[in-house]
Design a protein around this motif. Sequence first.
Motif, PDB file in Angstrom:
ATOM      1  N   LEU A  98     -84.434  24.297 -13.812  1.00 54.01           N
ATOM      2  CA  LEU A  98     -84.852  23.075 -14.225  1.00 54.01           C
ATOM      3  C   LEU A  98     -84.211  22.128 -13.433  1.00 54.01           C
ATOM      4  CD1 LEU A  98     -85.068  22.408 -18.266  1.00 54.01           C
ATOM      5  CD2 LEU A  98     -87.046  22.704 -16.421  1.00 54.01           C
ATOM      6  N   ASP A  99     -84.960  21.239 -12.666  1.00 52.03           N
ATOM      7  CA  ASP A  99     -83.981  20.208 -11.565  1.00 52.03           C
ATOM      8  C   ASP A  99     -84.644  18.783 -11.514  1.00 52.03           C
ATOM      9  OD1 ASP A  99     -86.355  20.921 -10.248  1.00 52.03           O
ATOM     10  OD2 ASP A  99     -85.229  22.325  -8.859  1.00 52.03           O
ATOM     11  N   LEU A 100     -85.605  18.703 -12.186  1.00 47.66           N
ATOM     12  CA  LEU A 100     -86.265  17.360 -12.217  1.00 47.66           C
ATOM     13  C   LEU A 100     -86.702  16.855 -13.407  1.00 47.66           C
ATOM     14  CD1 LEU A 100     -86.960  15.136  -9.994  1.00 47.66           C
ATOM     15  CD2 LEU A 100     -89.563  16.345 -10.015  1.00 47.66           C
ATOM     16  N   GLY A 101     -86.230  15.807 -13.806  1.00 48.77           N
ATOM     17  CA  GLY A 101     -86.762  15.109 -15.131  1.00 48.77           C
ATOM     18  C   GLY A 101     -87.261  13.768 -15.025  1.00 48.77           C
ATOM     19  N   LEU A 102     -87.886  13.449 -16.148  1.00 43.46           N
ATOM     20  CA  LEU A 102     -88.412  12.182 -16.292  1.00 43.46           C
ATOM     21  C   LEU A 102     -88.430  11.654 -17.534  1.00 43.46           C
ATOM     22  CD1 LEU A 102     -90.597   9.996 -15.027  1.00 43.46           C
ATOM     23  CD2 LEU A 102     -92.114  11.442 -15.658  1.00 43.46           C
ATOM     24  N   ILE A 103     -88.211  10.372 -17.886  1.00 38.21           N
ATOM     25  CA  ILE A 103     -88.320   9.525 -18.836  1.00 38.21           C
ATOM     26  C   ILE A 103     -89.115   8.502 -19.049  1.00 38.21           C
ATOM     27  CG2 ILE A 103     -86.754   8.459 -20.913  1.00 38.21           C
ATOM     28  CD1 ILE A 103     -84.467  10.057 -19.615  1.00 38.21           C
ATOM     29  N   LEU A 141     -86.537   8.670 -13.017  1.00 36.16           N
ATOM     30  CA  LEU A 141     -86.782   9.988 -12.156  1.00 36.16           C
ATOM     31  C   LEU A 141     -85.435  10.501 -11.660  1.00 36.16           C
ATOM     32  CD1 LEU A 141     -89.124  11.844 -11.385  1.00 36.16           C
ATOM     33  CD2 LEU A 141     -89.267  10.617  -9.244  1.00 36.16           C
ATOM     34  N   VAL A 142     -85.072  11.660 -12.616  1.00 39.03           N
ATOM     35  CA  VAL A 142     -83.769  12.270 -11.916  1.00 39.03           C
ATOM     36  C   VAL A 142     -83.893  13.662 -11.312  1.00 39.03           C
ATOM     37  CG1 VAL A 142     -83.347  12.285 -14.374  1.00 39.03           C
ATOM     38  CG2 VAL A 142     -81.478  12.418 -12.658  1.00 39.03           C
ATOM     39  N   ASN A 143     -83.283  13.998 -10.090  1.00 43.05           N
ATOM     40  CA  ASN A 143     -83.196  15.422 -10.129  1.00 43.05           C
ATOM     41  C   ASN A 143     -81.566  15.700  -9.716  1.00 43.05           C
ATOM     42  OD1 ASN A 143     -82.940  13.895  -7.102  1.00 43.05           O
ATOM     43  ND2 ASN A 143     -82.093  15.714  -6.586  1.00 43.05           N
ATOM     44  N   SER A 144     -81.610  16.816 -10.103  1.00 48.02           N
ATOM     45  CA  SER A 144     -80.243  17.731  -9.605  1.00 48.02           C
ATOM     46  C   SER A 144     -80.264  18.396  -8.521  1.00 48.02           C
ATOM     47  CB  SER A 144     -79.589  18.307 -10.919  1.00 48.02           C
ATOM     48  OG  SER A 144     -80.540  19.314 -11.129  1.00 48.02           O
ATOM     49  N   GLY A 145     -79.080  18.903  -7.864  1.00 47.17           N
ATOM     50  CA  GLY A 145     -79.072  19.784  -6.569  1.00 47.17           C
ATOM     51  C   GLY A 145     -78.730  19.191  -5.272  1.00 47.17           C
ATOM     52  N   ILE A 146     -79.339  17.977  -5.245  1.00 44.69           N
ATOM     53  CA  ILE A 146     -79.093  17.091  -3.906  1.00 44.69           C
ATOM     54  C   ILE A 146     -78.750  15.563  -4.506  1.00 44.69           C
ATOM     55  CG2 ILE A 146     -80.254  16.069  -2.054  1.00 44.69           C
ATOM     56  CD1 ILE A 146     -81.684  18.567  -1.574  1.00 44.69           C
ATOM     57  N   ALA A 147     -77.641  15.047  -3.866  1.00 45.56           N
ATOM     58  CA  ALA A 147     -77.391  13.806  -4.422  1.00 45.56           C
ATOM     59  C   ALA A 147     -77.867  12.620  -3.557  1.00 45.56           C
ATOM     60  CB  ALA A 147     -75.817  13.703  -4.163  1.00 45.56           C
ATOM     61  N   ASN A 148     -78.574  12.941  -2.310  1.00 45.86           N
ATOM     62  CA  ASN A 148     -79.306  11.943  -1.651  1.00 45.86           C
ATOM     63  C   ASN A 148     -78.093  10.846  -1.364  1.00 45.86           C
ATOM     64  OD1 ASN A 148     -81.074  10.611  -0.149  1.00 45.86           O
ATOM     65  ND2 ASN A 148     -82.285   9.994  -1.771  1.00 45.86           N
ATOM     66  N   GLU A 171     -93.930  -0.052  -9.259  1.00 43.13           N
ATOM     67  CA  GLU A 171     -93.090   0.719  -8.444  1.00 43.13           C
ATOM     68  C   GLU A 171     -91.754   0.281  -8.764  1.00 43.13           C
ATOM     69  OE1 GLU A 171     -94.203   1.193  -4.207  1.00 43.13           O
ATOM     70  OE2 GLU A 171     -92.231   1.612  -3.912  1.00 43.13           O
ATOM     71  N   GLU A 172     -91.402  -1.139  -8.907  1.00 42.16           N
ATOM     72  CA  GLU A 172     -90.094  -1.760  -9.036  1.00 42.16           C
ATOM     73  C   GLU A 172     -89.479  -1.207 -10.453  1.00 42.16           C
ATOM     74  OE1 GLU A 172     -87.921  -3.802  -7.010  1.00 42.16           O
ATOM     75  OE2 GLU A 172     -89.398  -2.773  -5.744  1.00 42.16           O
ATOM     76  N   LEU A 173     -90.547  -0.941 -11.384  1.00 44.17           N
ATOM     77  CA  LEU A 173     -89.900  -0.293 -12.648  1.00 44.17           C
ATOM     78  C   LEU A 173     -89.504   1.133 -12.814  1.00 44.17           C
ATOM     79  CD1 LEU A 173     -92.412  -2.370 -14.954  1.00 44.17           C
ATOM     80  CD2 LEU A 173     -90.122  -2.876 -14.456  1.00 44.17           C
ATOM     81  N   VAL A 174     -89.494   1.786 -11.691  1.00 51.53           N
ATOM     82  CA  VAL A 174     -88.867   2.984 -11.413  1.00 51.53           C
ATOM     83  C   VAL A 174     -87.430   3.067 -11.123  1.00 51.53           C
ATOM     84  CG1 VAL A 174     -89.336   5.336 -10.446  1.00 51.53           C
ATOM     85  CG2 VAL A 174     -91.193   3.995 -11.121  1.00 51.53           C
ATOM     86  N   GLN A 175     -86.836   3.774 -11.948  1.00 50.95           N
ATOM     87  CA  GLN A 175     -85.272   4.111 -11.552  1.00 50.95           C
ATOM     88  C   GLN A 175     -85.328   5.333 -11.074  1.00 50.95           C
ATOM     89  OE1 GLN A 175     -82.253   2.181 -11.687  1.00 50.95           O
ATOM     90  NE2 GLN A 175     -83.481   0.565 -11.701  1.00 50.95           N
ATOM     91  N   PHE A 186     -91.052  17.169  -4.749  1.00 50.08           N
ATOM     92  CA  PHE A 186     -91.335  15.919  -5.735  1.00 50.08           C
ATOM     93  C   PHE A 186     -92.840  16.011  -5.919  1.00 50.08           C
ATOM     94  CE2 PHE A 186     -87.615  13.579  -6.865  1.00 50.08           C
ATOM     95  CZ  PHE A 186     -86.600  14.178  -6.197  1.00 50.08           C
ATOM     96  N   ARG A 187     -93.632  15.920  -4.948  1.00 51.35           N
ATOM     97  CA  ARG A 187     -95.190  15.632  -4.753  1.00 51.35           C
ATOM     98  C   ARG A 187     -95.770  16.733  -5.525  1.00 51.35           C
ATOM     99  NH1 ARG A 187     -97.518  12.864  -0.579  1.00 51.35           N
ATOM    100  NH2 ARG A 187     -95.633  13.534   1.003  1.00 51.35           N
ATOM    101  N   GLY A 188     -95.145  17.881  -5.296  1.00 47.33           N
ATOM    102  CA  GLY A 188     -95.986  19.035  -6.172  1.00 47.33           C
ATOM    103  C   GLY A 188     -95.613  18.708  -7.455  1.00 47.33           C
ATOM    104  N   ALA A 189     -94.196  18.367  -7.929  1.00 52.62           N
ATOM    105  CA  ALA A 189     -93.877  18.400  -9.495  1.00 52.62           C
ATOM    106  C   ALA A 189     -94.177  17.268 -10.303  1.00 52.62           C
ATOM    107  CB  ALA A 189     -92.358  18.388  -9.377  1.00 52.62           C
ATOM    108  N   ILE A 190     -94.515  16.053  -9.430  1.00 54.24           N
ATOM    109  CA  ILE A 190     -94.697  14.847 -10.223  1.00 54.24           C
ATOM    110  C   ILE A 190     -96.044  14.927 -11.419  1.00 54.24           C
ATOM    111  CG2 ILE A 190     -95.352  12.415 -10.144  1.00 54.24           C
ATOM    112  CD1 ILE A 190     -93.361  11.949  -8.116  1.00 54.24           C
ATOM    113  N   PRO A 191     -97.132  15.461 -10.650  1.00 52.85           N
ATOM    114  CA  PRO A 191     -98.130  15.504 -11.632  1.00 52.85           C
ATOM    115  C   PRO A 191     -97.860  16.487 -12.761  1.00 52.85           C
ATOM    116  CG  PRO A 191     -99.028  16.048  -9.553  1.00 52.85           C
ATOM    117  CD  PRO A 191     -97.525  15.988  -9.356  1.00 52.85           C
TER     118      PRO A 191
END
Lengths: 397, 397
Positions: A23-28, A66-73, A99-103, A119-124
Amino acid sequence: MTLAVRGFRAAAVKSGIRGKDRLDLGLIVSERPAAAAGVFTTNTVKAAPVLLGASRLKGGRAQAILVNSGIANACTGEEGMRNARLCGAMLADNLGIEEELVQLSSTGVIGMQLDVECFRGAIPRLAAGLRDDSAGLEAVGRAIMTTDTVPKSAVRSFELDGVEVRITGLAKGAGMIMPDMATMLCFILTDAAVDPDLLRRMLRRGVEASFNRITIDGDTSTNDTVLLLANGSSGAAPLAEGSPAQMLFEERLRSLCLDLARQVVRDGEGASKLVTIRVEGAVDEAQARQAARTIANSSLVKTAFFGEDANWGRIIAALGRSGATFDQNAVSIAFDGVVMVKDGVGQGAEVEARATAVLKQPEFTVTVDLRAGSAATNYLTCDFSIDYVKINADYRT
Amino acid sequence: MTLAVRGFRAAAVKSGIRGKDRLDLGLIVSERPAAAAGVFTTNTVKAAPVLLGASRLKGGRAQAILVNSGIANACTGEEGMRNARLCGAMLADNLGIEEELVQLSSTGVIGMQLDVECFRGAIPRLAAGLRDDSAGLEAVGRAIMTTDTVPKSAVRSFELDGVEVRITGLAKGAGMIMPDMATMLCFILTDAAVDPDLLRRMLRRGVEASFNRITIDGDTSTNDTVLLLANGSSGAAPLAEGSPAQMLFEERLRSLCLDLARQVVRDGEGASKLVTIRVEGAVDEAQARQAARTIANSSLVKTAFFGEDANWGRIIAALGRSGATFDQNAVSIAFDGVVMVKDGVGQGAEVEARATAVLKQPEFTVTVDLRAGSAATNYLTCDFSIDYVKINADYRT
């Protein structure tokens, strides 16, 4: 204990950023735009999501994290910033929100670029999997783990206007932890209705008393973030500044932050002991904090904790380089209730044996009395173990 | 290489402080009162011999140095101060010199009292064993070792008035090393004739460029001492301020201090790598030093060195919490000649492979260019290994 908070849904998926099986991508997501406050790293080097998030929070509102682990960017230049914006835009488009409401939030290795295709594959899939029960938030808590060995969460609640108001927090962090204003990743959700300015002030005070009083290794991350979203979905009236309800909320918020901060230190890389460094009798709060922090970060003190050695000489030596004002012939040091140093002098072998027994516990408090004033503070730290070195010598390989 | 300096004799014995089988008490005596300068710990907590020695040095003269290992005589209150005075008096009496000309020095565990009887029994043997060749000083070098694995010494010389003027230095220290004005124990002897004021200024400048630019673990000892005795026994004319001879002497002194400082870091507890952190392009010297020191003390950076991992993300994260001014999109980082970060962004896998090869060496330089100004400084550090933790978890047990 359920993590669920009214009006928030959450989900996590394996996006491929960290391989197939993690698991590496989370959304609230909040059902409506929420009042939002954030505290971010004070490191001069700031990750792209931190720069973007802080700028977006000026409006005092957010609806999705929208939060990911693995890469800190972090240290990814213009490309890193473009990637963060793009991932946020893809999410906003999918959810039909501004868009401005996305952290955005990222944690992991510094210097690598995000793979936008993950991200493109996972968001849906993420959006389709959103759920309003505890399981969604629990999955996010697991998705943000890096060297953490356990997910970290806490819940507080109280009754207001006949309804239960809830506050839920998720946190991650086990290394590069010595926040200075903010720390690690922490997401706090509440269904209370709060004005964004008041929310920001309460969050700052809560963070100051909790995450800003912990250290694992003295390092401050480029990605430290604490976000607090209040969506008002409880139906309770907005918190009025100075009201009993506000004070109750703030007390619960502080308690929740402290709970999460303790969980972070307890899970410190390689740590086997949770130690509270309490400094009393300081000239002022700043000196109390500086003294406590210097002790809490000393490699010699922390390896002695690991060795269960009540080596107070290292504590007093750290104190002496901290810059705090004190008379070396007045200071006292105690391990839990055992006063081992009085007026700057050790109290002998029998007392040392009792102090050693204190250090064998998984959790204890070192109290230093400077006898120079009346300010006091607590700092949380952990021991410094062989496993810490192993974890950090091998982290990327 | 002989350590001998004209007019100085030395010896060391097993006094019993550290059991039967370890050299633990050393003595250096000048044939005449020498001009003397000292630099002592800036730790607020100062050991009894440091307090006594600093006070005695106000006269600018010394004739003998009595040094023990095993017990630091720090945090020992009035009794510790009485013991130091008593040991000094016993030595002065035996040698027939003024008590005020005896410098005392101690290193070891904080909080334990000296056993005066060990000194009483050993001083006659010490005095009887004094010798003017290299062996006497070599024995002192071994007697002051604690967690050191090798004795540390260096010699410099030059010709003046047709005679060879010599400077010999002995040092110890492998832990609790992050001097700030002075460090560890270091004794420097010269047969040059030097005015005490000039001697003091030259020593301060020498220490600033050497011992004040090293760290092993970020901790500053309660006992740090650098003593420099100049007895004039070479017969060369006194050094005149601003003369070529003085500049030559100072250059040799600085080179000797740097040599000893490197030996200390190379022998850092558990250390396998000697790393120079060079910060260039800083706004001023203070920021260059602060940036270099923060990197040099980061546990995450030091464990990455141990793991031979060119993890520049940790270096830039440490830099970002150092307080130094820079633009994260301008900074560059190189490992020896390999520029791994340019304008704040990593240069890819091929460069990283070459940087990793640099880290496999026992000695290398990390150069950080802040691109914010023109000040630069070097700081010496070592890696942070599993053995460091083992050594310090078990030190007293």
